[in-house]
Write an enzyme that holds these catalytic residues in place. Sequence first.
Site: not given
Lengths: 177, 280
Positions: B74, B122
Site C-alpha cells: 500500500t 488489512a
Amino acid sequence: MGDDIMSYNGGVALAMKGKECVAIACDKRYGVQTVSERLRFRTNLYELREQRKLKPLVLYNMLTNLLYERRFGPYFVYALVIGLDPKTGETYVFDSDNIGAISDNVNLATVGTASDYIFGLGELFFKPNMNADELFEATSQALLNGVDRDSASGWGAVVYVVEKDKVTVRELKGRQD
Amino acid sequence: MALACTLGFKSNDDFNRSLQSEKTDNHIDEFCPKLNIENIAQFITLPPYADPAQYMKMVNDNVDRIRIQFLKGTTTLAFKFRNGVMVAVDSRATAGGFIASGEVKKVIEINPYLLGTMAGGAADCAFWERVLARHCRIYELRNKEKISVAAASKILANMVFEYRGMGLSMGTMIVGWDKRGPGLYMVSDDGERISDNMFSVGSGSIYAYSILDATYKYEMSTADAIDLARRAIVHAAHRDAASGNIVRIYHMKETGWEKIEEKDTNDYMYQFREDKTMNF
C-alpha cells in the site's frame, strides 16, 4: 518452482487468431533482451543461408530449441509466437514455457503473470473467423481488463495485428498504476 | 427500592438481580473485558503451532505446496502543516500478484476527530483500530472529555505489543486534533510508536517520501497541502505495483476531520502528463 523470478519483472502477452489475420498484444512493463537478440542472430543466419524468409513454424521450432538448450539453467521468459502465411492466409499461434515446451496451433494463447485473468476474458471475447477490426477489439479488451487485476502487469499496451498485406501496430492507453 | 433495601428485603427478579450485581466502573470490563495475554484464548482462536510469525512467513513462501499470501502492499501518508494534518491513502489490496480489490478504505474513521490509516495486513489494521475506537469511546464516557491523540496511539501500541512476535502486520498512523493541537503518531506491529511531522507507510512509501521531501513546507496553504498529498500518492501508485486505483484525501482540522476527495489515480496521471509534471 521458478515462480518468484518469473514474476519479478512481471508482464504479460496474449495472442488470438482471426480469419486470415492474427493479433498479438503485450503490456509495456519491461522488454526482453538476451533471448530476442539470440533469436534474431539465428533467424538472420537462416535467412542468409537459405535465401528466403522464415516460415512461422520454423521460427517457433528455432525458439523452442533455443530455450531447451538451456534446459538446466533456463532463460526466465515465456514465449508466444504468431505467424501468417501471406500466400495461403494460414494463421499460426503457438506458446511455450521457459524451457521450450511445444504447443499445438491454438486459437488463443496467453503467457505471463496475468495470464489466468486474460485467459478468462480471451475465451469470452473470442469468436471464430473474426476480421481484423473485431480481432483487435477482442485482443485489446482482454488484455487491458486482465492486467488491471494484476499488480505486475500494465503501464499501457501494444497490439500488433498481422494481415496478409500489412501489419498494424497500435498503442493502447491503459492504467498507469 | 431504597425502602426495600433498608428493610433488608431481597427480591430475586431480573431487575433486582441486575441492581445487585455491582455494576461499578471497574467491573464494566467483565462484560466486555480487555483483551490481554491471559484471556486471549476466549476471544481469538490460537493457532496450533508454536511460532506463528515464523509459520506465517513459511506459508507465505511455500509450505507443502500451499501458499497463502496476505493482503498487503500500500501507500499511505500523513503530514502536519500550518492548518492541521493532511492524510492521503491509495485503495489497492494485493495478495501476491493478484489485485484482490481496488476499492479498499484504508482510512479508518475512528471517531469525528480521530483517523487511523491502514497499511500491512488489512484484517489486522481494521480489527485493532475498531478495538481502539471502542476504548476511545469508553474513555470519553468515563472522563467526559475527548481522548488525546497521544493516549489513543499509546493504547493501540500497547495492545499490539502484547502480540509482538506472533505475526501481526500493521503499520498505521493515528491522526487527530486534541487540546495540544494537531497530532500525528505512527504505530507499528512491533510496538513502535513515534511522533513526527511527516510519515509515509507501506510498500509505496519510498516513492511518496521523495515527492513529499521535495516540496514540503510547514507553512503551506491547505490547497498546496492537498496537491502535495495527492501527487505523492499518484507517483507511488505509478511506480509501486502494490499501490494504485483510488486516492483518498482527508484533512484533520480543529473541528474534526473532513474528507477532501476520492478520485481515480489514473485520471490524475494522465492529467499530470498533460501539464508536464509527470513523465511516462
